[in-house]
Design a protein around this motif. Sequence first.
Motif, PDB file in Angstrom:
ATOM      1  N   THR A 107     -14.051 -34.165 -29.106  1.00 18.45           N
ATOM      2  CA  THR A 107     -15.366 -33.536 -29.286  1.00 18.45           C
ATOM      3  C   THR A 107     -15.840 -32.778 -28.055  1.00 18.45           C
ATOM      4  O   THR A 107     -16.577 -31.793 -28.185  1.00 18.45           O
ATOM      5  N   ALA A 259     -20.828 -41.103 -35.511  1.00 19.36           N
ATOM      6  CA  ALA A 259     -20.621 -41.186 -34.061  1.00 19.36           C
ATOM      7  C   ALA A 259     -21.969 -41.122 -33.355  1.00 19.36           C
ATOM      8  O   ALA A 259     -22.942 -40.558 -33.884  1.00 19.36           O
ATOM      9  N   THR A 260     -22.025 -41.697 -32.177  1.00 22.09           N
ATOM     10  CA  THR A 260     -23.252 -41.605 -31.385  1.00 22.09           C
ATOM     11  C   THR A 260     -23.327 -40.235 -30.720  1.00 22.09           C
ATOM     12  O   THR A 260     -22.315 -39.535 -30.583  1.00 22.09           O
ATOM     13  N   LYS A 262     -23.830 -39.732 -27.659  1.00 26.99           N
ATOM     14  CA  LYS A 262     -23.048 -39.832 -26.426  1.00 26.99           C
ATOM     15  C   LYS A 262     -21.572 -39.551 -26.705  1.00 26.99           C
ATOM     16  O   LYS A 262     -20.902 -38.842 -25.941  1.00 26.99           O
ATOM     17  N   PHE A 263     -21.049 -40.092 -27.815  1.00 29.54           N
ATOM     18  CA  PHE A 263     -19.643 -39.862 -28.181  1.00 29.54           C
ATOM     19  C   PHE A 263     -19.390 -38.372 -28.436  1.00 29.54           C
ATOM     20  O   PHE A 263     -18.415 -37.802 -27.945  1.00 29.54           O
ATOM     21  N   THR A 266     -19.703 -36.455 -24.986  1.00 26.75           N
ATOM     22  CA  THR A 266     -19.017 -36.914 -23.765  1.00 26.75           C
ATOM     23  C   THR A 266     -17.624 -37.468 -23.993  1.00 26.75           C
ATOM     24  O   THR A 266     -16.876 -37.659 -23.037  1.00 26.75           O
ATOM     25  N   ASN A 267     -17.220 -37.716 -25.233  1.00 28.63           N
ATOM     26  CA  ASN A 267     -15.906 -38.309 -25.464  1.00 28.63           C
ATOM     27  C   ASN A 267     -14.793 -37.276 -25.292  1.00 28.63           C
ATOM     28  O   ASN A 267     -14.782 -36.231 -25.952  1.00 28.63           O
ATOM     29  N   ASN A 269     -10.852 -36.840 -25.653  1.00 31.38           N
ATOM     30  CA  ASN A 269      -9.666 -37.474 -26.232  1.00 31.38           C
ATOM     31  C   ASN A 269      -8.404 -37.075 -25.475  1.00 31.38           C
ATOM     32  O   ASN A 269      -8.056 -35.898 -25.393  1.00 31.38           O
ATOM     33  N   SER A 337     -18.794 -33.174 -36.123  1.00 34.92           N
ATOM     34  CA  SER A 337     -18.339 -34.133 -35.114  1.00 34.92           C
ATOM     35  C   SER A 337     -19.115 -35.445 -35.165  1.00 34.92           C
ATOM     36  O   SER A 337     -18.622 -36.479 -34.695  1.00 34.92           O
ATOM     37  N   TYR A 338     -20.321 -35.436 -35.729  1.00 32.58           N
ATOM     38  CA  TYR A 338     -21.060 -36.684 -35.894  1.00 32.58           C
ATOM     39  C   TYR A 338     -20.414 -37.607 -36.932  1.00 32.58           C
ATOM     40  O   TYR A 338     -20.757 -38.784 -37.013  1.00 32.58           O
ATOM     41  N   THR A 341     -15.266 -40.720 -36.047  1.00 32.67           N
ATOM     42  CA  THR A 341     -15.327 -42.031 -35.398  1.00 32.67           C
ATOM     43  C   THR A 341     -13.954 -42.561 -35.011  1.00 32.67           C
ATOM     44  O   THR A 341     -13.854 -43.398 -34.122  1.00 32.67           O
ATOM     45  N   ASP A 342     -12.908 -42.082 -35.670  1.00 32.10           N
ATOM     46  CA  ASP A 342     -11.552 -42.581 -35.402  1.00 32.10           C
ATOM     47  C   ASP A 342     -10.596 -41.387 -35.355  1.00 32.10           C
ATOM     48  O   ASP A 342     -10.001 -41.018 -36.361  1.00 32.10           O
TER      49      ASP A 342
END
Length: 557
Positions: A107, A259-260, A262-263, A266-267, A269, A337-338, A341-342
């Motif tokens: 993301t 997804a949060t 923050k994820f 800021t995530n 991959n 993107s929200y 989660t996986d």
Amino acid sequence: MQGNKTESEKEVGLLEWYLSNRKKDLIPFLHLNNNNPSPSEGPAMGGDESLQPSIDSGQARLKELGYKQELKRDLSVFSNFAISFSIISVLTGITTTYNTGLRFGGTVTLVYGWFVAGAFTMCVGLSMAEICSSYPTSGGLYYWSAMLAGPRWAPLASWMTGWFNIVGQWAVTASIDFSLAQLIQVIVLLSTGGQNGGGYAGSDYVLIALHAAILFIHALLNSLPISVLSFIGQLAALWNLLGVVVLMILIPLVSTERATTKFVFTNFNTDNEVGITSYVYIFVLGLLMSQYTITGYDASAHMTEETIDADKNGPRGIISAIGISILFGWGYIVGISYAVTDIPYLLSEDNDAGGYAIAEIFYSAFKNRFGNGTGGIVCLGIVAVAVFFCGMSSVTSNSRMVYAFSRDGAMPLSPLWHKVNSREVPINAVWLSVLISFCMALTSLGSIVAFQAMVSIATIGLYIAYAIPIFLRVTLSRKTFVAGPFSLGKYGMVVGWVAVLWVATISVLFSLPVAYPITSETLNYTPVAVAGVVAIILSYWLLSARSWFTGPVANIS
């Protein structure tokens, strides 16, 4: 008396009035045999002042550059924008290449990489818009190169730009319609039970047959008058805009697992399973999704001979198509993107969509919420319609480039491809474009690696064609270029250099290996494909074309 003038005398008088009132120096039409005199300025037209506002500035400029008005000039500024916007089509580009962004950086690359690519692409678009305003012809990029290179380099510059542009456009059409065939296949797979429920997955030959059928329909639609294509183009633009809004709100709203924030923001991959661990390297590879999506806006230039007041509305079409695509594309990316989660599961070939990330996101969202994925399949249908419109507009742009390039004798059998039917449509150019795009897709039957190399020309090949006239404008023509109604003024040089350097940068970045260790299956064949195109174009030039191709040729005296 004015009332006794014939229609032809009135037309000449209108042109003289326009030329005498241009607030910039006329640029002589560049042709090495010097058989095409530059227009001369005459006295301002007197008489009936009411006739003056009826002049179409784009048509007058086209005559000034030495071309007859052969295509029907019927496109408004919105129609011109709509064609480019439909080819960029954020629903198409993001959906079909979302896996790339998700794999390389996730993301963070998607959300921030979109603006990085978008900002630099806007510099490219602004520079192109400025040149388009001065030279509003269907030839677009290759004509600009001829006018900006000077007499000595005009033929070669025009030749290289034109062929990169046309081959890149064919590759774009091939990739868009092949992507639509793949999406239809995924829709069928999910509709019949999915990967894990015994769903139907067609063979490579079924995929090619779908691709051929889509191209055939696009050719039929592009055989219709430009007024019909204008309406379809406007419908396509509205479909893309509304589709983005609906999906960016609906998908996260329906998803039971979100997804949060923050994820999403800021995530990063790094689990790409291709042996690349450098954050910078990963981020760069993920940019391909954004850069591939925001391309094809040269369509506004290729449609200028069919656009009202093209020296003003052509540039507006280019800039607005890029700008609105950046804004709506970012909204689509964030919204989808929200629902992420996986990431490993979304990219896994063992999920219901067979590894098609966005299809799995849509399908799972509705399945988990309502017990079946029908709603997700309908959402994929919204995207499929957008991809269909995208491919149709791509063929429109292709055919106008073929028409203009063959008008100047640059293609084998040029008189055939330059032919315009009774509806003022370059019909043979339309069917040639879909035929070559189909042949490009046939490489997928032998090797998907070969097809990916072919498609890579769609991004780098086109951007090289974009960069050549911009480079000439900031070097050889830096002191002689005369802007049209749209001008960057004192910022033209700076923006132009940023655009050129960005194209040079992505040409290198997107040629880097995408997996380690490097094998015949993991090698990035992009530089091989681009080098092959360069070798063919230059060989054709050295062995034949340099003795007869002199650049754009005027067809009025």
